[in-house]
Design a protein around this motif. Structure first.
Motif, PDB file in Angstrom:
ATOM      1  N   ALA A 154      -2.698   1.152 -16.287  1.00  0.00           N
ATOM      2  CA  ALA A 154      -4.202   1.389 -16.433  1.00  0.00           C
ATOM      3  C   ALA A 154      -4.001   2.995 -16.482  1.00  0.00           C
ATOM      4  O   ALA A 154      -4.822   3.755 -16.885  1.00  0.00           O
ATOM      5  CB  ALA A 154      -4.843   1.171 -15.149  1.00  0.00           C
ATOM      6  N   ARG A 155      -2.834   3.709 -16.179  1.00  0.00           N
ATOM      7  CA  ARG A 155      -2.900   5.308 -16.359  1.00  0.00           C
ATOM      8  C   ARG A 155      -3.363   5.653 -17.712  1.00  0.00           C
ATOM      9  O   ARG A 155      -3.591   6.613 -18.269  1.00  0.00           O
ATOM     10  CB  ARG A 155      -1.812   5.649 -15.961  1.00  0.00           C
ATOM     11  CG  ARG A 155      -1.567   5.966 -14.404  1.00  0.00           C
ATOM     12  CD  ARG A 155      -0.265   6.605 -14.063  1.00  0.00           C
ATOM     13  NE  ARG A 155       0.280   6.292 -12.889  1.00  0.00           N
ATOM     14  CZ  ARG A 155       1.309   6.636 -12.424  1.00  0.00           C
ATOM     15  NH1 ARG A 155       2.424   7.488 -12.977  1.00  0.00           N
ATOM     16  NH2 ARG A 155       1.771   6.566 -11.175  1.00  0.00           N
ATOM     17  N   GLN A 203       0.803  -1.008   0.006  1.00  0.00           N
ATOM     18  CA  GLN A 203      -0.038   0.093  -0.019  1.00  0.00           C
ATOM     19  C   GLN A 203       0.814   1.235  -0.105  1.00  0.00           C
ATOM     20  O   GLN A 203       0.633   2.229  -0.851  1.00  0.00           O
ATOM     21  CB  GLN A 203      -1.027  -0.130   1.228  1.00  0.00           C
ATOM     22  CG  GLN A 203      -1.811   1.043   1.486  1.00  0.00           C
ATOM     23  CD  GLN A 203      -2.962   1.199  -0.017  1.00  0.00           C
ATOM     24  OE1 GLN A 203      -3.209   0.071  -0.761  1.00  0.00           O
ATOM     25  NE2 GLN A 203      -3.251   2.383  -0.361  1.00  0.00           N
ATOM     26  N   LEU A 219       2.510   1.650  -3.446  1.00  0.00           N
ATOM     27  CA  LEU A 219       1.480   2.349  -4.367  1.00  0.00           C
ATOM     28  C   LEU A 219       1.093   3.632  -4.297  1.00  0.00           C
ATOM     29  O   LEU A 219       1.318   4.306  -5.088  1.00  0.00           O
ATOM     30  CB  LEU A 219      -0.063   1.346  -4.067  1.00  0.00           C
ATOM     31  CG  LEU A 219      -1.036   1.790  -5.027  1.00  0.00           C
ATOM     32  CD1 LEU A 219      -0.761   1.476  -6.441  1.00  0.00           C
ATOM     33  CD2 LEU A 219      -2.265   1.708  -4.514  1.00  0.00           C
ATOM     34  N   GLU A 220       1.342   4.093  -3.010  1.00  0.00           N
ATOM     35  CA  GLU A 220       0.800   5.573  -2.730  1.00  0.00           C
ATOM     36  C   GLU A 220       2.082   6.269  -3.280  1.00  0.00           C
ATOM     37  O   GLU A 220       1.835   7.284  -3.645  1.00  0.00           O
ATOM     38  CB  GLU A 220       0.600   5.857  -1.290  1.00  0.00           C
ATOM     39  CG  GLU A 220      -0.730   5.428  -0.894  1.00  0.00           C
ATOM     40  CD  GLU A 220      -1.137   5.213   0.521  1.00  0.00           C
ATOM     41  OE1 GLU A 220      -0.158   5.739   1.621  1.00  0.00           O
ATOM     42  OE2 GLU A 220      -2.199   4.611   0.886  1.00  0.00           O
ATOM     43  N   GLU A 232       2.092   6.493  -7.015  1.00  0.00           N
ATOM     44  CA  GLU A 232       1.013   7.135  -7.449  1.00  0.00           C
ATOM     45  C   GLU A 232       1.553   8.816  -7.737  1.00  0.00           C
ATOM     46  O   GLU A 232       0.909   9.462  -8.409  1.00  0.00           O
ATOM     47  CB  GLU A 232      -0.255   7.116  -6.660  1.00  0.00           C
ATOM     48  CG  GLU A 232      -1.158   6.164  -6.863  1.00  0.00           C
ATOM     49  CD  GLU A 232      -2.169   5.703  -6.098  1.00  0.00           C
ATOM     50  OE1 GLU A 232      -2.017   6.442  -4.960  1.00  0.00           O
ATOM     51  OE2 GLU A 232      -3.028   4.996  -6.257  1.00  0.00           O
ATOM     52  N   PRO A 239      -2.764  -4.316  -3.688  1.00  0.00           N
ATOM     53  CA  PRO A 239      -2.963  -3.547  -4.918  1.00  0.00           C
ATOM     54  C   PRO A 239      -2.048  -4.035  -5.996  1.00  0.00           C
ATOM     55  O   PRO A 239      -0.731  -4.046  -5.595  1.00  0.00           O
ATOM     56  CB  PRO A 239      -2.987  -2.151  -4.712  1.00  0.00           C
ATOM     57  CG  PRO A 239      -2.236  -2.184  -3.220  1.00  0.00           C
ATOM     58  CD  PRO A 239      -2.621  -3.431  -2.433  1.00  0.00           C
ATOM     59  N   ASP A 240      -2.052  -4.021  -7.181  1.00  0.00           N
ATOM     60  CA  ASP A 240      -1.112  -4.438  -8.087  1.00  0.00           C
ATOM     61  C   ASP A 240      -0.715  -3.207  -8.643  1.00  0.00           C
ATOM     62  O   ASP A 240      -1.270  -2.265  -9.366  1.00  0.00           O
ATOM     63  CB  ASP A 240      -1.760  -5.267  -9.403  1.00  0.00           C
ATOM     64  CG  ASP A 240      -0.575  -5.777 -10.161  1.00  0.00           C
ATOM     65  OD1 ASP A 240       0.236  -5.200 -10.443  1.00  0.00           O
ATOM     66  OD2 ASP A 240      -0.955  -6.814 -10.779  1.00  0.00           O
ATOM     67  N   ILE A 241       0.554  -2.765  -8.226  1.00  0.00           N
ATOM     68  CA  ILE A 241       1.118  -1.412  -8.477  1.00  0.00           C
ATOM     69  C   ILE A 241       1.455  -1.325 -10.330  1.00  0.00           C
ATOM     70  O   ILE A 241       1.096  -0.404 -10.662  1.00  0.00           O
ATOM     71  CB  ILE A 241       2.392  -1.274  -7.662  1.00  0.00           C
ATOM     72  CG1 ILE A 241       1.994  -1.546  -6.076  1.00  0.00           C
ATOM     73  CG2 ILE A 241       3.184   0.095  -8.052  1.00  0.00           C
ATOM     74  CD1 ILE A 241       3.213  -1.669  -5.398  1.00  0.00           C
ATOM     75  N   SER A 264      -1.587  -0.646 -11.739  1.00  0.00           N
ATOM     76  CA  SER A 264      -2.293   0.679 -11.853  1.00  0.00           C
ATOM     77  C   SER A 264      -1.384   1.539 -12.674  1.00  0.00           C
ATOM     78  O   SER A 264      -1.999   2.711 -13.091  1.00  0.00           O
ATOM     79  CB  SER A 264      -2.117   1.181 -10.137  1.00  0.00           C
ATOM     80  OG  SER A 264      -0.592   1.694  -9.995  1.00  0.00           O
ATOM     81  N   VAL A 265      -0.022   1.405 -12.870  1.00  0.00           N
ATOM     82  CA  VAL A 265       0.636   2.354 -13.685  1.00  0.00           C
ATOM     83  C   VAL A 265       0.246   1.930 -15.132  1.00  0.00           C
ATOM     84  O   VAL A 265      -0.084   2.953 -15.912  1.00  0.00           O
ATOM     85  CB  VAL A 265       2.180   2.251 -13.467  1.00  0.00           C
ATOM     86  CG1 VAL A 265       2.950   2.978 -14.732  1.00  0.00           C
ATOM     87  CG2 VAL A 265       2.366   2.823 -12.108  1.00  0.00           C
TER      88      VAL A 265
END
Ligand code: C5P
Length: 390
Positions: free
Chosen positions: A305-306, A249, A252-253, A256, A297-299, A302-303
């Motif tokens: 998906a941006r 987590q 991830l933060e 982001e 979360p899958d870091i 997430s990138v």
């Protein structure tokens, strides 16, 4: 690569100083502009006039007799690269400790240009714990070392301590000036995440962070702005901006907030974490707890998906064949996947070497030999730069 580049050649006092005249010559032949700075001891081995005749300008030899008000800062700012050859134990010690008590040492402290040192000394001096410490310090500051190599030393001795040859130093200098990632931001994740069970204990893995830290160093050496998000307590690679985190987590933060051009996910992120970390330390007297896990979360995802134009490199640490990694490369939307079998000797967690296979999104594989993690990182960054047309 050296054509038209401004190179300061620093000469310190060892018998290998005579080779620096050849080095000056080779640098000039490669098209570089060369200015020389010498320590007092260097002038006992080779005359300043030799360098003046070769380069067309008088070497800086003394901070107080030079007509310029601040000759060392003027030279330091002029330099695009500083090469110290030979670098004696004393010159290395001065740089390691920031002692600027001669013209060369002051120039080294004043410059922001990359510095290459070619040490030359007797084996005993090279192996002395003080020299070992000083070399670690200057490497941690981002200075680059070439050699010394084994061979014949002053006075007929044989052993490690021979200075790198002029041609070797010129080739090394070219790689230091090669900065294909200049102007780009590279995000690197590194290390294994720690997922809290209670305030004291965690679920973790064996990742050391060495591979990710090597990638951050390789990217910074190639001119990138590097943001390293790491769980590892390894030292910060020179030039990288480091964010220390623990859990998936937190990772991830941190990720982001970063907007990279290239993202390399070398971290071993936990796939699951305790759904609820205990408020207080779990006690043996309460009996074995039942662990309820939830996905992290899958870091990387997430990138991806941006939807930004980010070149994404994933890592797949597996304990079996390459097939699962090929399937992952196709599924995860990466531009490159690096697979390694973490159970193979000389590969994976904690070692200084790695044997990896590069996987393209279409499943094409390229198996590399076992290499140092630094070499894997260098090759990987060269390939990424190449893919970006740099
Ligand atoms: O865990 P897995 O083998 O699927 O990891 C593949 C890639 O995805 C690695 O590059 C890893 O750093 C990344 N990853 C991530 N966040 C996760 C799990 C994996 O960024 N939660």
């Amino acid at each position: 690569m050296l054509s038209g580049r401004r190179v300061v050649l620093g000469v310190s006092g060892g018998v290998a100083a005579y080779k620096s005249a050849y080095l000056a010559r080779r640098l000039l032949e490669a098209g570089a502009e060369v200015r020389v700075v010498m320590t007092p001891a260097a002038q006992r081995f080779i005359g300043a006039q030799t360098f003046a005749s070769l380069t067309g300008s008088h070497p800086l030899t003394d901070l107080f007799e030079d007509p310029s008000v601040s000759p060392h800062t003027e030279l330091a700012r002029w330099a695009e690269l500083v090469i110290v050859a030979p670098a004696t134990a004393a010159t290395i010690a001065r740089l390691a400790h920031g002692i600027a008590d001669n013209a060369l040492a002051a120039t080294l402290l004043a410059t922001r240009a990359p510095v290459v040192l070619a040490p030359a000394m007797h084996t005993e001096m090279w192996e002395h714990p003080a020299t070992r410490r000083n070399i670690s310090l200057i490497e941690a500051d981002g200075h680059r070392i070439i050699g010394p190599f084994s061979g014949e030393l002053a006075g007929g001795d044989v052993g490690i301590g021979r200075v790198a040859e002029p041609e070797e130093i010129v080739e090394f200098a070219k790689t230091v000036l090669h900065r294909p990632l200049e102007g780009l931001t590279v995000l690197v994740t590194a290390g294994g995440t720690r997922e809290a069970l209670d305030p004291v204990r965690y679920l973790g893995n064996r990742s050391s962070g060495k591979m990710g830290h090597a990638i951050a160093a390789a990217a910074a050496q190639r001119g990138a702005h590097v943001e390293l998000v790491t769980t590892s307590s390894l030292p910060a690679p020179p030039g990288a901006n480091v964010h220390r985190v623990e859990s998936a987590q937190e990772m991830l933060e941190a990720v982001e907030k970063i907007h990279p051009d290239i993202a390399v996910f070398a971290a071993a992120v936990a796939d699951f974490r305790p759904a609820q970390a205990a408020q207080d330390k779990l006690s043996r007297s309460d009996g074995p707890p039942t662990l309820v896990l939830e996905p992290t979360p899958d870091i990387l995802a997430s990138v991806v998906a941006r939807g930004d134009d980010i070149f994404v490199v994933g890592f797949a640490a597996e304990t079996g064949g390459v097939e699962r990694a090929i399937e992952k490369a196709k599924r995860k939307g990466v531009d490159l996947m690096v697979y390694n079998d973490v159970t193979a000797p000389g590969s994976g967690f904690g070692t200084d070497t790695n044997q990896v296979t590069l996987i393209e999104p279409d499943g094409t594989v390229d198996r590399w030999p076992q290499l140092s993690k630094a070499e894997v990182a260098s090759r990987l960054m060269e390939i990424v730069a190449n893919r970006l047309g740099r």
